[in-house]
Design a protein around this motif. Structure first.
Motif, mmCIF file in Angstrom:
data_model
loop_
_atom_site.group_PDB
_atom_site.id
_atom_site.type_symbol
_atom_site.label_atom_id
_atom_site.label_comp_id
_atom_site.label_asym_id
_atom_site.label_seq_id
_atom_site.Cartn_x
_atom_site.Cartn_y
_atom_site.Cartn_z
ATOM 1 N N GLY A 40 1.008 -1.304 -0.180
ATOM 2 C CA GLY A 40 0.126 -0.328 0.055
ATOM 3 C C GLY A 40 0.416 2.045 0.049
ATOM 4 O O GLY A 40 1.833 0.940 -0.158
ATOM 5 N N SER A 41 -0.087 2.216 0.248
ATOM 6 C CA SER A 41 0.834 4.128 0.378
ATOM 7 C C SER A 41 1.704 4.063 1.998
ATOM 8 O O SER A 41 1.228 3.417 2.484
ATOM 9 N N GLY A 42 2.126 5.557 1.316
ATOM 10 C CA GLY A 42 2.845 5.369 3.007
ATOM 11 C C GLY A 42 4.157 6.493 2.383
ATOM 12 O O GLY A 42 4.485 6.579 1.614
ATOM 13 N N SER A 43 5.316 7.033 3.465
ATOM 14 C CA SER A 43 5.945 7.603 2.994
ATOM 15 C C SER A 43 7.085 6.563 2.321
ATOM 16 O O SER A 43 7.050 5.539 2.069
ATOM 17 N N HIS A 44 8.174 7.241 1.488
ATOM 18 C CA HIS A 44 9.611 6.622 0.761
ATOM 19 C C HIS A 44 9.519 5.523 1.472
ATOM 20 O O HIS A 44 10.091 4.062 1.014
ATOM 21 N N ALA A 45 10.121 5.501 3.159
ATOM 22 C CA ALA A 45 10.466 4.619 3.378
ATOM 23 C C ALA A 45 10.123 3.532 4.115
ATOM 24 O O ALA A 45 10.634 2.479 3.831
ATOM 25 N N GLU A 46 8.863 3.754 4.375
ATOM 26 C CA GLU A 46 7.784 3.287 4.682
ATOM 27 C C GLU A 46 7.638 1.798 3.233
ATOM 28 O O GLU A 46 7.431 0.946 3.853
ATOM 29 N N GLN A 47 7.052 2.307 2.517
ATOM 30 C CA GLN A 47 7.131 1.774 1.569
ATOM 31 C C GLN A 47 8.176 0.849 0.719
ATOM 32 O O GLN A 47 7.307 -0.398 0.997
ATOM 33 N N THR A 48 9.138 1.786 1.155
ATOM 34 C CA THR A 48 10.562 0.614 0.635
ATOM 35 C C THR A 48 10.402 -0.174 1.480
ATOM 36 O O THR A 48 10.934 -1.789 0.942
ATOM 37 N N ALA A 49 10.650 0.273 2.981
ATOM 38 C CA ALA A 49 10.968 -1.268 3.300
ATOM 39 C C ALA A 49 9.301 -2.299 3.793
ATOM 40 O O ALA A 49 10.485 -3.089 4.340
ATOM 41 N N LYS A 50 8.239 -1.723 3.498
ATOM 42 C CA LYS A 50 6.846 -3.472 4.006
ATOM 43 C C LYS A 50 8.139 -4.091 2.508
ATOM 44 O O LYS A 50 7.699 -5.469 2.356
ATOM 45 N N VAL A 51 8.134 -3.593 1.711
ATOM 46 C CA VAL A 51 8.217 -4.432 0.426
ATOM 47 C C VAL A 51 9.765 -5.306 0.170
ATOM 48 O O VAL A 51 9.852 -6.642 0.180
ATOM 49 N N MET A 52 10.581 -4.706 0.897
ATOM 50 C CA MET A 52 11.653 -5.199 1.560
ATOM 51 C C MET A 52 11.134 -6.418 2.151
ATOM 52 O O MET A 52 12.198 -7.354 1.827
ATOM 53 N N ILE A 53 10.643 -6.013 2.955
ATOM 54 C CA ILE A 53 10.381 -7.043 4.315
ATOM 55 C C ILE A 53 9.459 -8.339 3.755
ATOM 56 O O ILE A 53 9.697 -9.784 4.418
ATOM 57 N N ALA A 54 8.524 -7.649 3.090
ATOM 58 C CA ALA A 54 7.823 -9.214 2.287
ATOM 59 C C ALA A 54 8.306 -9.936 1.191
ATOM 60 O O ALA A 54 7.913 -11.082 1.583
ATOM 61 N N PHE A 55 9.454 -8.828 1.058
ATOM 62 C CA PHE A 55 9.855 -9.879 -0.950
ATOM 63 C C PHE A 55 10.688 -11.225 -0.097
ATOM 64 O O PHE A 55 11.287 -11.719 -0.902
ATOM 65 N N GLU A 56 11.571 -10.001 0.907
ATOM 66 C CA GLU A 56 12.421 -11.115 1.160
ATOM 67 C C GLU A 56 11.574 -12.751 1.275
ATOM 68 O O GLU A 56 12.515 -13.990 1.454
ATOM 69 N N LYS A 57 10.534 -12.924 2.347
ATOM 70 C CA LYS A 57 10.094 -14.000 2.947
ATOM 71 C C LYS A 57 9.863 -15.007 1.518
ATOM 72 O O LYS A 57 9.972 -15.978 1.356
ATOM 73 N N VAL A 58 9.313 -13.705 0.698
ATOM 74 C CA VAL A 58 8.896 -14.992 -1.050
ATOM 75 C C VAL A 58 9.915 -15.382 -1.533
ATOM 76 O O VAL A 58 10.666 -16.288 -1.500
ATOM 77 N N CYS A 59 11.301 -14.483 -1.223
ATOM 78 C CA CYS A 59 12.841 -14.919 -1.898
ATOM 79 C C CYS A 59 12.856 -16.334 -1.292
ATOM 80 O O CYS A 59 13.834 -16.600 -1.631
ATOM 81 N N LEU A 60 13.199 -16.474 0.238
ATOM 82 C CA LEU A 60 13.219 -17.428 1.006
ATOM 83 C C LEU A 60 12.965 -18.521 0.881
ATOM 84 O O LEU A 60 13.104 -19.677 -0.012
ATOM 85 N N ASP A 61 11.382 -18.298 0.162
ATOM 86 C CA ASP A 61 10.663 -19.495 -0.249
ATOM 87 C C ASP A 61 10.704 -19.745 -1.376
ATOM 88 O O ASP A 61 10.673 -21.137 -1.514
ATOM 89 N N GLU A 62 10.905 -18.868 -2.312
ATOM 90 C CA GLU A 62 10.639 -19.532 -4.356
ATOM 91 C C GLU A 62 12.282 -20.185 -4.483
ATOM 92 O O GLU A 62 11.906 -20.326 -5.880
ATOM 93 N N LYS A 63 13.320 -19.257 -3.702
ATOM 94 C CA LYS A 63 15.012 -19.460 -3.889
ATOM 95 C C LYS A 63 14.746 -19.458 -5.600
ATOM 96 O O LYS A 63 15.016 -20.081 -6.379
ATOM 97 N N PRO A 64 14.660 -18.312 -5.835
ATOM 98 C CA PRO A 64 14.677 -17.848 -7.162
ATOM 99 C C PRO A 64 16.023 -17.731 -8.119
ATOM 100 O O PRO A 64 16.971 -17.356 -7.571
ATOM 101 N N ASP A 65 16.446 -17.645 -9.159
ATOM 102 C CA ASP A 65 17.925 -17.818 -9.888
ATOM 103 C C ASP A 65 17.956 -16.837 -10.378
ATOM 104 O O ASP A 65 18.985 -16.051 -10.722
ATOM 105 N N LEU A 66 16.791 -15.362 -10.149
ATOM 106 C CA LEU A 66 16.973 -14.316 -11.235
ATOM 107 C C LEU A 66 15.932 -13.799 -10.621
ATOM 108 O O LEU A 66 14.792 -14.080 -10.746
ATOM 109 N N VAL A 67 16.250 -12.280 -10.240
ATOM 110 C CA VAL A 67 15.305 -11.497 -10.223
ATOM 111 C C VAL A 67 14.584 -10.586 -10.935
ATOM 112 O O VAL A 67 16.013 -9.538 -10.965
ATOM 113 N N LEU A 68 13.674 -10.177 -11.775
ATOM 114 C CA LEU A 68 13.901 -8.885 -12.348
ATOM 115 C C LEU A 68 12.498 -7.968 -12.457
ATOM 116 O O LEU A 68 12.145 -8.071 -11.843
#
Ligand code: UD1
Length: 368
Positions: A66-94
């Motif tokens: 969702g929306s938020g300050s730049h720091a909030e938005q960026t940080a929230k994506v990082m926290i959530a996307f890290e879990k996805v990467c750990l689960d899915e173990k991609p060979d490449l991120v686009l």
């Protein structure tokens, strides 16, 4: 089987990833391609409508930041996307484009040791006050590969010591989407619904913080619209940020009763394309619209001090107009009264960019 994750977050990302997802279908036995949507844009009209129009599959993961300050938005994506990467173990991120989701996902992947490729890398406006410019610089600095759209990007990356053999001039996936959707525009009813005919109106969009976050600047732009409306109808689909600021700064009075200014909610891709294709000319501060109008050979006044897409000015139909009242009015007068320069479409903006990207990923990056 290798896994590639493509990250989308905000409206201009969807048309860049849709053709890549389609192109990966050819390699479905070799590559599992997953779309991750951060949820930076979440309104139906800013997000879901594009999945439908571009015939994109539902994202494999929706991060709901969702929306938020730049720091909030960026940080929230990082926290959530890290879990996805750990689960899915991609060979490449686009990652694509220059929005907050782009840098957030790139940083997350790189810190986990996952290589990142930046689609639309290397673009530079030179204006570090733009949040997008910081996102571009930072994303390219940590990406392993850059897929670029125009020669200026190669020059910029080379100057910044990006390894030359990891830069690929592939063209523009946004123009792949344009080619995909153009035939569907025939079915759009948006012109009839708004009583518009071919070449009889100007299409306008503004949403950059530099144009809409300061009351004086936004007021000036609305006064310019009022001036232009004496010669042409203006169709103005409003971004949520712009609408909110018109209300907060109490500026609606300048344009509210003007029958020649047609305010619309944010539009889906097909309807917007239909409006762009039939407009007399376009006024915008968007990045992507500069490219789409170039591909359509439609004249565009870009109301900004800089552009990160100089090819659209050098060889296309775009003009950069310093966003001050007298400059914009002079540019409008020239557009209405003087012959217009013809433009050309950059060679590899041919609708086949995603195919080239997938071939490079499969054969060279993943070495399948
Ligand atoms: C973002 C991108 C910008 C891109 C634009 C296209 C960054 C830094 N900016 O700007 O590069 O050109 O998207 O649209 O990433 N809002 C809604 N509904 C939504 C999304 C946003 O109402 O679905 C409102 C919220 O109040 C939000 C504001 O719009 O605070 C701005 O959204 P945000 O994602 O922060 O930036 P954009 O201005 O959309």
């Amino acid at each position: 089987m290798k896994t590639v994750i493509s990250v989308v977050g905000a409206r201009p990302n969807f048309m860049k990833v849709a053709p890549i997802d389609r192109a990966f279908k050819k390699y479905k036995n070799e590559v599992r391609h997953l779309i991750v949507h951060t949820g930076q844009h979440y309104d139906y009209k800013m997000s879901d409508a594009f999945f439908q129009d571009l015939e994109m599959p539902q994202p494999a993961h929706f991060l709901n930041v969702g929306s938020g300050s730049h720091a909030e938005q960026t940080a929230k994506v990082m926290i959530a996307f890290e879990k996805v990467c750990l689960d899915e173990k991609p060979d490449l991120v686009l990652v694509v484009g220059d929005v907050n989701s782009t840098i957030a996902a790139a940083l997350t992947a790189v810190k986990l040791g996952i290589p990142v490729a930046h689609v639309e890398g290397g673009l530079r406006s030179g204006d570090r006050k733009m949040p997008e410019e910081i996102n571009r610089l930072a994303t390219d600095a940590i990406s392993e590969y850059c897929f670029v759209t125009e020669p200026s990007a190669v020059e910029n990356l080379t100057r910044e010591n990006f390894p030359v053999d990891k830069i690929r001039m592939v063209g523009n996936t946004m123009i792949d989407s344009l080619h995909f959707a153009l035939p569907k525009c025939e079915n759009s009813k948006i012109l009839e619904k708004n009583g518009l005919t071919e070449n009889s109106y100007v299409l306008a969009t503004i949403h950059r913080p530099s144009n809409v976050d300061e009351p004086e600047q936004l007021k000036m732009l609305l006064e310019v619209f009022d001036y232009l409306s004496k010669s042409r109808k203006i169709v103005f689909p409003i971004h949520p940020r712009t609408l909110k600021n018109i209300e907060n700064f109490d500026l609606g009075g300048i344009v509210r009763d003007n029958k020649n200014i047609i305010f619309l909610e944010p539009l889906g891709y097909i309807d917007f394309l239909a409006l762009m294709k039939s407009a007399d000319f376009i006024m915008t501060d968007s990045g992507g619209i500069q490219e789409e109008t170039t591909a359509l050979s439609k004249h565009c006044l870009t109301l900004r001090t800089t552009t990160e897409r100089p090819i659209t000015i050098k060889s296309g139909t775009n003009q950069l107009i310093l966003p001050e009242k007298k400059n914009i009015i002079a540019a409008i007068d020239r557009m209405l009264n003087e012959p217009r320069r013809a433009g050309t479409v950059p060679g590899n903006w041919d609708g086949k960019t995603a195919t080239r990207i997938c071939m490079i990923i499969v054969n060279e990056i993943l070495s399948i």
